[in-house]
Each structure stands twice: as C-alpha cells, then as structure tokens.
Design a protein around this motif. Structure first.
Motif, PDB file in Angstrom:
ATOM      1  N   ASP A  38       0.833  -1.208   0.000  1.00 35.94           N
ATOM      2  CA  ASP A  38       0.000   0.000   0.000  1.00 35.94           C
ATOM      3  C   ASP A  38       0.865   1.255   0.000  1.00 35.94           C
ATOM      4  O   ASP A  38       0.587   2.223  -0.713  1.00 35.94           O
ATOM      5  CB  ASP A  38      -0.938   0.018   1.210  1.00 35.94           C
ATOM      6  CG  ASP A  38      -1.983  -1.086   1.151  1.00 35.94           C
ATOM      7  OD1 ASP A  38      -2.321  -1.559   0.045  1.00 35.94           O
ATOM      8  OD2 ASP A  38      -2.477  -1.476   2.234  1.00 35.94           O
ATOM      9  N   LEU A  39       1.919   1.242   0.816  1.00 33.84           N
ATOM     10  CA  LEU A  39       2.842   2.380   0.876  1.00 33.84           C
ATOM     11  C   LEU A  39       3.514   2.585  -0.478  1.00 33.84           C
ATOM     12  O   LEU A  39       3.604   3.712  -0.974  1.00 33.84           O
ATOM     13  CB  LEU A  39       3.888   2.151   1.968  1.00 33.84           C
ATOM     14  CG  LEU A  39       4.948   3.240   2.118  1.00 33.84           C
ATOM     15  CD1 LEU A  39       4.312   4.589   2.461  1.00 33.84           C
ATOM     16  CD2 LEU A  39       5.966   2.834   3.183  1.00 33.84           C
ATOM     17  N   ARG A  40       3.952   1.504  -1.102  1.00 34.07           N
ATOM     18  CA  ARG A  40       4.592   1.607  -2.414  1.00 34.07           C
ATOM     19  C   ARG A  40       3.632   2.191  -3.451  1.00 34.07           C
ATOM     20  O   ARG A  40       4.028   3.012  -4.275  1.00 34.07           O
ATOM     21  CB  ARG A  40       5.084   0.235  -2.879  1.00 34.07           C
ATOM     22  CG  ARG A  40       6.352  -0.194  -2.179  1.00 34.07           C
ATOM     23  CD  ARG A  40       6.836  -1.541  -2.658  1.00 34.07           C
ATOM     24  NE  ARG A  40       8.229  -1.704  -2.288  1.00 34.07           N
ATOM     25  CZ  ARG A  40       9.093  -2.451  -2.939  1.00 34.07           C
ATOM     26  NH1 ARG A  40       8.710  -3.138  -3.995  1.00 34.07           N
ATOM     27  NH2 ARG A  40      10.337  -2.532  -2.533  1.00 34.07           N
ATOM     28  N   ASN A  41       2.380   1.771  -3.431  1.00 37.90           N
ATOM     29  CA  ASN A  41       1.390   2.291  -4.361  1.00 37.90           C
ATOM     30  C   ASN A  41       1.248   3.811  -4.206  1.00 37.90           C
ATOM     31  O   ASN A  41       1.222   4.545  -5.195  1.00 37.90           O
ATOM     32  CB  ASN A  41       0.046   1.584  -4.152  1.00 37.90           C
ATOM     33  CG  ASN A  41      -0.998   2.024  -5.148  1.00 37.90           C
ATOM     34  OD1 ASN A  41      -0.749   2.159  -6.339  1.00 37.90           O
ATOM     35  ND2 ASN A  41      -2.202   2.258  -4.645  1.00 37.90           N
ATOM     36  N   GLY A  95       0.706   3.495 -12.369  1.00 37.93           N
ATOM     37  CA  GLY A  95      -0.280   3.216 -13.409  1.00 37.93           C
ATOM     38  C   GLY A  95      -1.495   4.126 -13.387  1.00 37.93           C
ATOM     39  O   GLY A  95      -2.304   4.093 -14.309  1.00 37.93           O
ATOM     40  N   ASN A  96      -1.639   4.943 -12.354  1.00 33.96           N
ATOM     41  CA  ASN A  96      -2.753   5.886 -12.277  1.00 33.96           C
ATOM     42  C   ASN A  96      -2.331   7.253 -12.808  1.00 33.96           C
ATOM     43  O   ASN A  96      -1.145   7.534 -12.934  1.00 33.96           O
ATOM     44  CB  ASN A  96      -3.248   6.027 -10.834  1.00 33.96           C
ATOM     45  CG  ASN A  96      -3.874   4.750 -10.316  1.00 33.96           C
ATOM     46  OD1 ASN A  96      -3.357   4.142  -9.390  1.00 33.96           O
ATOM     47  ND2 ASN A  96      -4.975   4.330 -10.909  1.00 33.96           N
ATOM     48  N   ASN A  97      -3.312   8.098 -13.105  1.00 39.02           N
ATOM     49  CA  ASN A  97      -3.047   9.432 -13.643  1.00 39.02           C
ATOM     50  C   ASN A  97      -3.213  10.509 -12.579  1.00 39.02           C
ATOM     51  O   ASN A  97      -4.046  10.386 -11.680  1.00 39.02           O
ATOM     52  CB  ASN A  97      -4.004   9.750 -14.795  1.00 39.02           C
ATOM     53  CG  ASN A  97      -3.740   8.899 -16.009  1.00 39.02           C
ATOM     54  OD1 ASN A  97      -2.617   8.464 -16.248  1.00 39.02           O
ATOM     55  ND2 ASN A  97      -4.776   8.642 -16.786  1.00 39.02           N
ATOM     56  N   ILE A  98      -2.432  11.570 -12.746  1.00 36.00           N
ATOM     57  CA  ILE A  98      -2.612  12.788 -11.961  1.00 36.00           C
ATOM     58  C   ILE A  98      -3.100  13.868 -12.906  1.00 36.00           C
ATOM     59  O   ILE A  98      -2.916  13.768 -14.123  1.00 36.00           O
ATOM     60  CB  ILE A  98      -1.305  13.246 -11.281  1.00 36.00           C
ATOM     61  CG1 ILE A  98      -0.202  13.431 -12.326  1.00 36.00           C
ATOM     62  CG2 ILE A  98      -0.886  12.285 -10.172  1.00 36.00           C
ATOM     63  CD1 ILE A  98       0.973  14.258 -11.835  1.00 36.00           C
ATOM     64  N   SER A  99      -3.714  14.904 -12.351  1.00 36.02           N
ATOM     65  CA  SER A  99      -4.215  16.013 -13.151  1.00 36.02           C
ATOM     66  C   SER A  99      -3.577  17.315 -12.689  1.00 36.02           C
ATOM     67  O   SER A  99      -3.456  17.565 -11.492  1.00 36.02           O
ATOM     68  CB  SER A  99      -5.738  16.142 -13.003  1.00 36.02           C
ATOM     69  OG  SER A  99      -6.361  14.965 -13.469  1.00 36.02           O
ATOM     70  N   LEU A 112      -0.595  12.874  -2.201  1.00 36.26           N
ATOM     71  CA  LEU A 112      -1.453  12.470  -3.307  1.00 36.26           C
ATOM     72  C   LEU A 112      -1.889  11.037  -3.048  1.00 36.26           C
ATOM     73  O   LEU A 112      -1.057  10.133  -2.917  1.00 36.26           O
ATOM     74  CB  LEU A 112      -0.700  12.557  -4.624  1.00 36.26           C
ATOM     75  CG  LEU A 112      -0.013  13.891  -4.940  1.00 36.26           C
ATOM     76  CD1 LEU A 112       0.736  13.797  -6.270  1.00 36.26           C
ATOM     77  CD2 LEU A 112      -0.999  15.026  -4.938  1.00 36.26           C
ATOM     78  N   LEU A 113      -3.184  10.816  -2.985  1.00 42.53           N
ATOM     79  CA  LEU A 113      -3.707   9.478  -2.741  1.00 42.53           C
ATOM     80  C   LEU A 113      -4.275   8.931  -4.045  1.00 42.53           C
ATOM     81  O   LEU A 113      -5.147   9.542  -4.665  1.00 42.53           O
ATOM     82  CB  LEU A 113      -4.753   9.490  -1.652  1.00 42.53           C
ATOM     83  CG  LEU A 113      -4.226   9.932  -0.274  1.00 42.53           C
ATOM     84  CD1 LEU A 113      -5.369  10.064   0.726  1.00 42.53           C
ATOM     85  CD2 LEU A 113      -3.177   8.948   0.233  1.00 42.53           C
ATOM     86  N   PRO A 114      -3.801   7.760  -4.467  1.00 44.46           N
ATOM     87  CA  PRO A 114      -4.295   7.186  -5.726  1.00 44.46           C
ATOM     88  C   PRO A 114      -5.764   6.795  -5.605  1.00 44.46           C
ATOM     89  O   PRO A 114      -6.264   6.549  -4.499  1.00 44.46           O
ATOM     90  CB  PRO A 114      -3.401   5.947  -5.920  1.00 44.46           C
ATOM     91  CG  PRO A 114      -2.764   5.677  -4.618  1.00 44.46           C
ATOM     92  CD  PRO A 114      -2.803   6.928  -3.810  1.00 44.46           C
ATOM     93  N   PRO A 115      -6.449   6.753  -6.743  1.00 50.05           N
ATOM     94  CA  PRO A 115      -7.849   6.349  -6.713  1.00 50.05           C
ATOM     95  C   PRO A 115      -8.002   4.919  -6.203  1.00 50.05           C
ATOM     96  O   PRO A 115      -7.099   4.098  -6.381  1.00 50.05           O
ATOM     97  CB  PRO A 115      -8.308   6.457  -8.166  1.00 50.05           C
ATOM     98  CG  PRO A 115      -7.111   6.772  -8.978  1.00 50.05           C
ATOM     99  CD  PRO A 115      -5.957   7.036  -8.076  1.00 50.05           C
ATOM    100  N   GLU A 116      -9.108   4.641  -5.562  1.00 52.98           N
ATOM    101  CA  GLU A 116      -9.388   3.281  -5.067  1.00 52.98           C
ATOM    102  C   GLU A 116      -9.469   2.333  -6.240  1.00 52.98           C
ATOM    103  O   GLU A 116      -9.984   2.683  -7.304  1.00 52.98           O
ATOM    104  CB  GLU A 116     -10.712   3.258  -4.298  1.00 52.98           C
ATOM    105  CG  GLU A 116     -10.702   4.093  -3.034  1.00 52.98           C
ATOM    106  CD  GLU A 116      -9.916   3.445  -1.916  1.00 52.98           C
ATOM    107  OE1 GLU A 116      -9.920   2.199  -1.828  1.00 52.98           O
ATOM    108  OE2 GLU A 116      -9.312   4.191  -1.122  1.00 52.98           O
ATOM    109  N   LYS A 117      -8.970   1.113  -6.045  1.00 53.69           N
ATOM    110  CA  LYS A 117      -9.033   0.111  -7.117  1.00 53.69           C
ATOM    111  C   LYS A 117     -10.293  -0.704  -7.006  1.00 53.69           C
ATOM    112  O   LYS A 117     -10.835  -0.944  -5.997  1.00 53.69           O
ATOM    113  CB  LYS A 117      -7.800  -0.783  -7.071  1.00 53.69           C
ATOM    114  CG  LYS A 117      -6.568  -0.009  -7.465  1.00 53.69           C
ATOM    115  CD  LYS A 117      -5.375  -0.918  -7.551  1.00 53.69           C
ATOM    116  CE  LYS A 117      -4.159  -0.107  -7.978  1.00 53.69           C
ATOM    117  NZ  LYS A 117      -2.992  -0.867  -8.137  1.00 53.69           N
TER     118      LYS A 117
END
Length: 190
Positions: free
Chosen positions: A118-121, A148-152, A185-190
C-alpha cells in the motif's frame, strides 16, 4: 591438438590481483569472499559517495528538514535505491505537514511491513518517469504515474496544482526534478 587455457586463466587472475594490490598501498582492497563471491557488501546507487555533483532525488530529500517523513516512507518501502538511480524522475514530494493532514494513524499503519504494498502504491503515485519542468505544466494536463494511475494538473491564478495539492517549489536534481507539494497524493481506489 587440445589447448589447455587453465594456466593462462590462472596467470591472468594473478596479474589482475597483483595490479589491484600494487595500486592500493593502503591495503584497502578486499579479496572476494567465498560466501558472497564479491569483494564488498553490495549496496545500491544510494551508497555512492559524491560530494561534487548535484544531489539526486533522495539525497536532496534527506537534507531537507521538511521531508523527513517522506524519506522515512521511502526507506520503509525500499525505494531509496530506486529513486537514486539515473531516472529521469519527476517526484511530487509532500512536506512533513502534508503527512500530518492524513487521518490519525494512517502514516503509522502504512509504515508497517505488512502494509508495504500500500505504501509503495502511494509513493509510486508521486513519481512520473521523465522530467516535468514547471514551465511545461499547463491547466488540464494529465500524466501517468509510476503506479499506473493518472494525476491532473490545474493552473489557476498563477498557482500550479497537482490533484488539488499546491506545488510550492520546484528543485532540479541530478536525476530529474522535485516538485514540493503541500498534500499527500492518494491514488484512486481500485
């Protein structure tokens, strides 16, 4: 006629070792160990000592009083060597106060070994492979991050933000650029 190359190999090995010792009057050269097959303890790129060149992402963060929490997270995730490599990287680096904004107990939980993935993600969500200079960031851009996720990117009233976090400074480093941000920055939930 068969040729035996063993005497030649032994002579070559002896010559190399003699040259190594002859060029090391202090006697600091170590012979290979039988257990590891190498001359010294193996370290990654972060162990390279260089006080002349511009510092890399990790070495820059390590000397910043505002990024001690980020460095601790990189160490827990095992990413110190990865971000010390050639890159190029763009790292959106949250300050300590940004980590303090996370819900109580979140950071402590993420630093536990069982939460390493989770930390790595989350950390990978802060890294873009390539260099995004401040002058190239424009309103409405999206970039694919290492996880693999996008930022804006949003630009409003001259202020540049990534996923709503303000970029407060940009620091060129030897292997890319660091954009200091005021939120994690928190990635979107999978």
């Amino acid at each position: 006629m068969k040729k035996n190359y063993l005497p030649f190999a032994a002579l070559l090995t002896g010559t190399v070792l003699w040259l190594a010792c002859a060029n090391d009057p202090a006697g600091t050269t170590k012979a290979p160990s039988a257990a590891t097959g190498s001359a010294a303890v193996q370290s990654g790129q972060s162990a390279v000592q260089d006080d002349e060149s511009r510092k890399d992402v990790v070495k820059t963060a390590m000397v910043s009083a505002d990024h001690t929490t980020l460095v601790k997270a990189l160490q827990a995730a095992g990413y110190v060597d990865a971000l010390s490599n050639a890159g190029p990287f763009t790292v959106f680096a949250p300050v300590n106060a940004a980590f303090d904004k996370l819900p109580a107990g979140t950071l402590a939980a993420l630093l536990k070994p069982e939460k390493k993935d989770d930390l790595r993600n989350i950390l990978e969500y802060h890294v873009y492979i390539g260099v995004l200079k401040p002058e190239t960031l424009t309103d409405g851009q999206t970039f694919g991050q290492a996880n693999g996720n996008n930022i804006s990117i949003t630009v409003k009233d001259g202020k540049t933000m990534v996923n709503g976090a303000s970029i407060t400074a940009s620091v060129p480093v030897s292997n890319g650029i660091i954009h200091v941000v005021d939120a994690v920055l928190l990635p979107p939930e999978k």
